[in-house]
Motif scaffolding. Structure first.
Motif, short mmCIF file in Angstrom:
data_model
loop_
_atom_site.label_atom_id
_atom_site.label_comp_id
_atom_site.label_asym_id
_atom_site.label_seq_id
_atom_site.Cartn_x
_atom_site.Cartn_y
_atom_site.Cartn_z
N ASN A 96 -0.12 9.20 3.48
CA ASN A 96 -0.44 8.43 2.28
C ASN A 96 0.41 9.00 1.15
OD1 ASN A 96 -1.62 7.62 -0.19
ND2 ASN A 96 -3.55 7.22 0.84
N THR A 97 1.28 8.19 0.59
CA THR A 97 2.21 8.66 -0.44
C THR A 97 1.53 8.92 -1.78
OG1 THR A 97 2.81 6.41 -1.07
CG2 THR A 97 4.17 7.46 0.60
N VAL A 98 0.37 8.33 -2.01
CA VAL A 98 -0.31 8.49 -3.30
C VAL A 98 -1.02 9.83 -3.38
CG1 VAL A 98 -2.11 7.59 -4.81
CG2 VAL A 98 -0.53 6.02 -3.69
N GLY B 196 0.82 -1.20 0.00
CA GLY B 196 0.00 0.00 0.00
C GLY B 196 0.86 1.25 0.00
N SER B 197 0.23 2.33 0.37
CA SER B 197 0.89 3.63 0.23
C SER B 197 0.97 4.40 1.55
CB SER B 197 0.12 4.46 -0.80
OG SER B 197 -1.23 4.60 -0.39
N HIS B 198 0.76 3.72 2.66
CA HIS B 198 0.73 4.41 3.94
C HIS B 198 1.99 4.17 4.78
CE1 HIS B 198 -3.55 4.24 2.91
NE2 HIS B 198 -3.62 5.40 3.53
N TYR B 199 2.38 5.22 5.48
CA TYR B 199 3.42 5.13 6.50
C TYR B 199 2.82 5.65 7.79
CZ TYR B 199 7.13 4.45 3.05
OH TYR B 199 7.93 3.94 2.06
N GLU C 196 -1.01 12.10 -0.84
CA GLU C 196 -0.32 13.03 0.07
C GLU C 196 -1.18 13.48 1.24
OE1 GLU C 196 2.72 15.45 -0.98
OE2 GLU C 196 3.45 14.05 -2.46
#
Length: 105
Positions: A62-64, A47-50, A66
């Motif tokens: 969320n990197t996608v 996924g896209s979360h840190y 932002e």
């Protein structure tokens, strides 16, 4: 799943605490959120979360899209990890952060 000896809650399924290129990720977090990243706690495996810590608060990025938010509830690493492990990540109480472009005006 991994866990640190000083931290009792195991890493939730679907997440990892083994961050690839942690210095690069920290730089991205700082530049994208405007917050210092004291520690990167988790990265979503597919996924896209840190999830990271800044000044004792947990934040989600969320990197996608932002989107970034402070985790209001639950408080603390163990409670946060437990809630995510139960599949209740969507139930996290989050406080959205302003866009950096809004802050710069």
């Amino acid at each position: 799943q991994s866990t640190s000896s000083s931290e009792s809650s195991p890493v939730p399924s679907g997440w990892t605490d083994e961050i690839l290129c942690p210095d690069v990720v920290k730089t991205m977090l700082i530049e994208s959120t405007g917050l210092k990243a004291d520690k990167i706690e988790l990265a979503e495996v597919r996924g896209s979360h840190y999830i990271f810590v800044s000044d004792k608060d947990h934040y989600v990025w969320n990197t996608v899209n932002e989107e970034r938010a402070r985790v209001v509830n639950p408080k603390g690493r163990d409670a946060l990890f437990c809630q995510i492990a139960k599949g209740a990540a969507a139930a996290l109480e989050l406080e959205p952060l302003e866009n950096l472009s809004d802050l710069e005006q």
